[in-house]
Each structure stands twice: as structure tokens, then as C-alpha cells.
Design an enzyme around this catalytic site. Structure first.
Site, PDB file in Angstrom:
ATOM      1  N   SER A   1     105.938 -33.610 -72.914  1.00 27.18           N
ATOM      2  CA  SER A   1     107.398 -33.492 -73.022  1.00 27.18           C
ATOM      3  C   SER A   1     107.991 -34.885 -73.014  1.00 27.18           C
ATOM      4  O   SER A   1     107.667 -35.697 -72.139  1.00 27.18           O
ATOM      5  CB  SER A   1     107.945 -32.698 -71.830  1.00 27.18           C
ATOM      6  OG  SER A   1     109.334 -32.948 -71.698  1.00 27.18           O
TER       7      SER A   1
ATOM      8  N   HIS B   1     106.422 -31.663 -77.139  1.00 28.88           N
ATOM      9  CA  HIS B   1     107.318 -30.671 -76.533  1.00 28.88           C
ATOM     10  C   HIS B   1     108.694 -31.305 -76.353  1.00 28.88           C
ATOM     11  O   HIS B   1     108.830 -32.381 -75.767  1.00 28.88           O
ATOM     12  CB  HIS B   1     106.728 -30.259 -75.189  1.00 28.88           C
ATOM     13  CG  HIS B   1     107.466 -29.179 -74.465  1.00 28.88           C
ATOM     14  ND1 HIS B   1     107.288 -27.835 -74.719  1.00 28.88           N
ATOM     15  CD2 HIS B   1     108.373 -29.242 -73.461  1.00 28.88           C
ATOM     16  CE1 HIS B   1     108.045 -27.122 -73.921  1.00 28.88           C
ATOM     17  NE2 HIS B   1     108.732 -27.949 -73.137  1.00 28.88           N
TER      18      HIS B   1
ATOM     19  N   ASP C   1     112.490 -30.731 -74.869  1.00 30.33           N
ATOM     20  CA  ASP C   1     113.269 -29.926 -73.932  1.00 30.33           C
ATOM     21  C   ASP C   1     114.756 -30.031 -74.215  1.00 30.33           C
ATOM     22  O   ASP C   1     115.358 -31.089 -74.024  1.00 30.33           O
ATOM     23  CB  ASP C   1     112.985 -30.393 -72.500  1.00 30.33           C
ATOM     24  CG  ASP C   1     111.613 -29.955 -72.033  1.00 30.33           C
ATOM     25  OD1 ASP C   1     111.320 -28.747 -72.111  1.00 30.33           O
ATOM     26  OD2 ASP C   1     110.831 -30.819 -71.602  1.00 30.33           O
TER      27      ASP C   1
ATOM     28  N   MET D   1     118.458 -28.939 -73.270  1.00 39.37           N
ATOM     29  CA  MET D   1     119.215 -28.423 -72.117  1.00 39.37           C
ATOM     30  C   MET D   1     120.705 -28.556 -72.384  1.00 39.37           C
ATOM     31  O   MET D   1     121.152 -29.581 -72.904  1.00 39.37           O
ATOM     32  CB  MET D   1     118.854 -29.213 -70.862  1.00 39.37           C
ATOM     33  CG  MET D   1     117.377 -29.211 -70.552  1.00 39.37           C
ATOM     34  SD  MET D   1     117.037 -30.206 -69.085  1.00 39.37           S
ATOM     35  CE  MET D   1     115.259 -30.036 -68.969  1.00 39.37           C
TER      36      MET D   1
ATOM     37  N   HIS E   1     111.755 -26.297 -76.894  1.00 43.80           N
ATOM     38  CA  HIS E   1     112.002 -25.392 -75.764  1.00 43.80           C
ATOM     39  C   HIS E   1     113.506 -25.357 -75.501  1.00 43.80           C
ATOM     40  O   HIS E   1     114.072 -26.331 -74.991  1.00 43.80           O
ATOM     41  CB  HIS E   1     111.219 -25.931 -74.551  1.00 43.80           C
ATOM     42  CG  HIS E   1     111.396 -25.143 -73.296  1.00 43.80           C
ATOM     43  ND1 HIS E   1     110.957 -25.610 -72.070  1.00 43.80           N
ATOM     44  CD2 HIS E   1     111.945 -23.921 -73.052  1.00 43.80           C
ATOM     45  CE1 HIS E   1     111.243 -24.716 -71.136  1.00 43.80           C
ATOM     46  NE2 HIS E   1     111.848 -23.686 -71.698  1.00 43.80           N
TER      47      HIS E   1
ATOM     48  N   MET F   1     116.522 -24.423 -73.516  1.00 41.33           N
ATOM     49  CA  MET F   1     117.041 -23.967 -72.216  1.00 41.33           C
ATOM     50  C   MET F   1     118.557 -23.960 -72.339  1.00 41.33           C
ATOM     51  O   MET F   1     119.267 -24.793 -71.749  1.00 41.33           O
ATOM     52  CB  MET F   1     116.550 -24.927 -71.113  1.00 41.33           C
ATOM     53  CG  MET F   1     115.059 -24.778 -70.847  1.00 41.33           C
ATOM     54  SD  MET F   1     114.352 -26.178 -69.958  1.00 41.33           S
ATOM     55  CE  MET F   1     114.033 -27.252 -71.347  1.00 41.33           C
TER      56      MET F   1
ATOM     57  N   MET G   1     107.005 -20.514 -67.057  1.00 42.69           N
ATOM     58  CA  MET G   1     107.556 -21.686 -66.359  1.00 42.69           C
ATOM     59  C   MET G   1     106.937 -21.784 -64.965  1.00 42.69           C
ATOM     60  O   MET G   1     106.966 -20.808 -64.201  1.00 42.69           O
ATOM     61  CB  MET G   1     109.080 -21.582 -66.215  1.00 42.69           C
ATOM     62  CG  MET G   1     109.870 -21.677 -67.511  1.00 42.69           C
ATOM     63  SD  MET G   1     109.580 -23.184 -68.462  1.00 42.69           S
ATOM     64  CE  MET G   1     110.061 -24.470 -67.283  1.00 42.69           C
TER      65      MET G   1
ATOM     66  N   GLY H   1     115.087 -27.466 -65.859  1.00 37.44           N
ATOM     67  CA  GLY H   1     116.269 -28.311 -65.708  1.00 37.44           C
ATOM     68  C   GLY H   1     115.928 -29.776 -65.532  1.00 37.44           C
ATOM     69  O   GLY H   1     116.690 -30.635 -65.952  1.00 37.44           O
TER      70      GLY H   1
ATOM     71  N   ASP I   1     104.519 -24.669 -68.302  1.00 35.43           N
ATOM     72  CA  ASP I   1     105.450 -25.803 -68.325  1.00 35.43           C
ATOM     73  C   ASP I   1     106.013 -26.054 -66.938  1.00 35.43           C
ATOM     74  O   ASP I   1     106.696 -25.191 -66.374  1.00 35.43           O
ATOM     75  CB  ASP I   1     106.585 -25.469 -69.312  1.00 35.43           C
ATOM     76  CG  ASP I   1     107.548 -26.639 -69.523  1.00 35.43           C
ATOM     77  OD1 ASP I   1     107.363 -27.693 -68.911  1.00 35.43           O
ATOM     78  OD2 ASP I   1     108.490 -26.448 -70.323  1.00 35.43           O
TER      79      ASP I   1
HETATM   80  C1  DX5 Z   1     111.540 -28.387 -67.241  1.00 36.01           C
HETATM   81  C2  DX5 Z   1     111.108 -28.706 -68.671  1.00 36.01           C
HETATM   82  C3  DX5 Z   1     109.728 -29.270 -68.702  1.00 36.01           C
HETATM   83  C4  DX5 Z   1     109.611 -30.563 -67.966  1.00 36.01           C
HETATM   84  C5  DX5 Z   1     108.187 -30.927 -67.794  1.00 36.01           C
HETATM   85  O1  DX5 Z   1     112.863 -28.084 -67.230  1.00 36.01           O
HETATM   86  O2  DX5 Z   1     111.104 -27.528 -69.450  1.00 36.01           O
HETATM   87  O3  DX5 Z   1     109.198 -29.333 -70.016  1.00 36.01           O
HETATM   88  O4  DX5 Z   1     110.292 -31.600 -68.562  1.00 36.01           O
HETATM   89  O5  DX5 Z   1     108.140 -32.073 -67.002  1.00 36.01           O
HETATM   90  P1  DX5 Z   1     107.097 -32.234 -65.802  1.00 36.01           P
HETATM   91  O6  DX5 Z   1     105.731 -32.089 -66.434  1.00 36.01           O
HETATM   92  O7  DX5 Z   1     107.381 -33.572 -65.268  1.00 36.01           O
HETATM   93  O8  DX5 Z   1     107.354 -31.103 -64.831  1.00 36.01           O
HETATM   94 ZN    ZN Z   2     109.889 -27.507 -71.405  1.00 34.73          ZN
END
Ligand code: DX5
Ligand code: ZN
Length: 237
Positions: free
Chosen positions: A20, A45, A47, A49, A78, A80, A149, A154, A187
Site C-alpha cells: 500500500s 494497493h 487506499d 479514503m 481499495h 473506503m 480487514m 482509516g 489488509d
Molecule cells: C487501512 C488501509 C490499509 C493500510 C495498510 O485503512 O486499508 O491498506 O494502509 O497499512 P499497514 O500495513 O501499515 O497496516
Molecule cells: Zn487497504
């Protein structure tokens, strides 16, 4: 509730790593992506948000299309975000190969999965730690990725929630007995200490944020550490 099949074996060569970029140096994003690619990762990956579904704001389609220009690796997006149906087309257009939405964020999940597939993109569904696997039972044969998850989404750098291991085992059982072709992705909080155990539980794609992009090691060393832990775990499984 599915029976827990217990720990099993895995082939390290079949495990895919999906770093990620959340904890990467975004000022040097192209270099950070290339470093991961050179280290031999499988997916990137991303993320997304929105400050509503999760209490943080990260990246959008502009960054996805920037990443698309520097790598041919599959881009695993991903989402969120609330109302994901409004944005999936923009992420497909930006170059996503798979788009994962949260079961908790969609009222009409089945429709959304086919909306994503109709864009020519693999469709994934994620479930938060408090969401039971039953939330995806009815659509397990419609999806390409089931994302369990192992932290509350977040933020990067959180600790793996131990109860996720049992959920991964039950998710593996659900995927197998449904004869679903979905990848089982995990994840959150994945590192060299726990990746082998999570692979034994049945996951085959691992998101790794801070265990790949951190201030302690180079991306190459970090990826080698994860691969080494997978190989060592394979030998002992
Ligand atoms: C969490 C994200 C993850 C996160 C993973 O909200 O969806 O993808 O960034 O990071 P680590 O591996 O540091 O938990
Ligand atoms: Zn993620």
C-alpha cells in the site's frame, strides 16, 4: 457460522504481495512504486479514503492514473468511501485493475459488483473487523477478491487484530466450499512476524503498508523480509 478448518499449508510461491502506498513518500511516488516493482511485488494497493466512511482523507483517481503511468503491475484500488457507486467508473478510467468496495458502504452490493465488472475491472468486496462473513456469503461467486480487514480501516501502521486469523480461516472455508475463484486478501498490520500465520490461515494476497514503506529499511529489504518469512513459514507448515 462456518466450521473452522484449522491451520493448513501454503506455497510461498503462490502468495502475492500488494504494497500500500499510504505510507510511501508521496513526493517520490514514481521511485517508490518502481522500488516495489524491482523488489518483485505482485500488485500495487491504493487506499482511497473520503473522511466519511473512515476518519481520514487520502488519494483519488488523479493519483491512481499517475501510478498507472509508472507501472504495469495490477492496481488494486481499495475504496473506503461512502456511495462508492458514484466513483467506481472514475477509478476504472484511471487504470484500476481491481476495485474493492466495502460491504458496509453499499446498500445494493450485488448491483455494485456488476457495475464494477461491467467496467472491465475485477470486483472486490471488503469487510471490516466487526462485519460477519455472512455479509458476503450470497455474493461469494460474483466477486474476484474477498478482502478481510485485519485493522479498522482509516490509517496505516495499526496492529493486526488477532481475531482476524480465525476469520481468514472461515473465509478460506467459505471460498473453497462455494467453489468461488475469489482471491482472499488481508489488509492491515501485516508484517514479517505474522504473515506466515495468516498465509497458513488461508489468505493468498497480502496488503503491506508500513512493513514495506518505512524508515527502518529499504523497500527491497522490507519485501525480502516478508518473502523470507513466507518461505520459512512454508517450510514449517
Ligand atoms: C487501512 C488501509 C490499509 C493500510 C495498510 O485503512 O486499508 O491498506 O494502509 O497499512 P499497514 O500495513 O501499515 O497496516
Ligand atoms: Zn487497504
Amino acid at each position: 457460522m462456518e466450521a473452522d478448518p484449522g491451520a493448513g499449508g501454503y506455497r510461498a510461491a503462490n502468495i502475492r504481495l500488494a504494497p500500500s502506498i499510504l505510507t510511501a513518500d508521496l513526493g517520490r511516488l514514481a521511485d517508490e512504486i518502481r522500488a516495489a516493482e524491482t523488489a518483485g511485488v505482485d500488485w500495487v494497493h491504493l487506499d482511497v479514503m473520503d473522511g466519511r466512511f473512515v476518519p481520514n482523507i487520502s488519494i483519488g483517481p488523479l493519483i491512481v492514473s499517475a501510478v498507472r503511468k509508472v507501472t504495469n503491475l495490477p492496481l488494486d484500488v481499495h475504496l473506503m468511501i461512502v456511495e462508492p457507486e458514484k466513483y467506481v467508473a472514475a477509478f476504472a478510467e484511471a487504470g484500476a485493475n481491481s476495485i474493492t468496495v466495502h460491504a458496509e458502504a453499499s446498500v445494493h452490493l450485488h448491483r455494485l459488483i456488476y457495475q464494477i465488472r461491467d467496467l472491465g475491472t475485477r470486483a472486490g468486496v471488503a469487510i471490516n473487523p466487526a462485519t460477519p462473513l455472512s455479509a458476503v456469503e450470497e455474493i461469494i461467486n460474483d466477486i474476484n477478491v474477498l478482502l478481510v480487514m485485519s485493522v479498522n480501516p482509516g490509517f496505516g501502521g495499526q496492529s493486526f487484530i488477532p481475531s482476524a486469523l480465525s476469520k481468514i480461516r472461515r473465509a478460506r472455508s467459505l471460498v473453497d466450499r462455494s467453489k468461488s475463484s475469489a482471491d482472499l486478501e488481508v489488509d492491515g498490520g501485516i508484517n514479517a512476524e505474522n504473515i506466515a500465520e495468516a498465509a497458513r490461515a488461508g489468505a493468498d494476497v497480502f496488503v503491506a503498508g508500513s512493513s514495506v514503506y518505512n524508515k527502518t529499511r529499504s523497500v527491497n529489504e522490507s519485501v525480502a523480509l516478508l518473502r523470507g518469512a513466507l518461505l520459512a513459514g512454508e517450510a514449517s507448515s
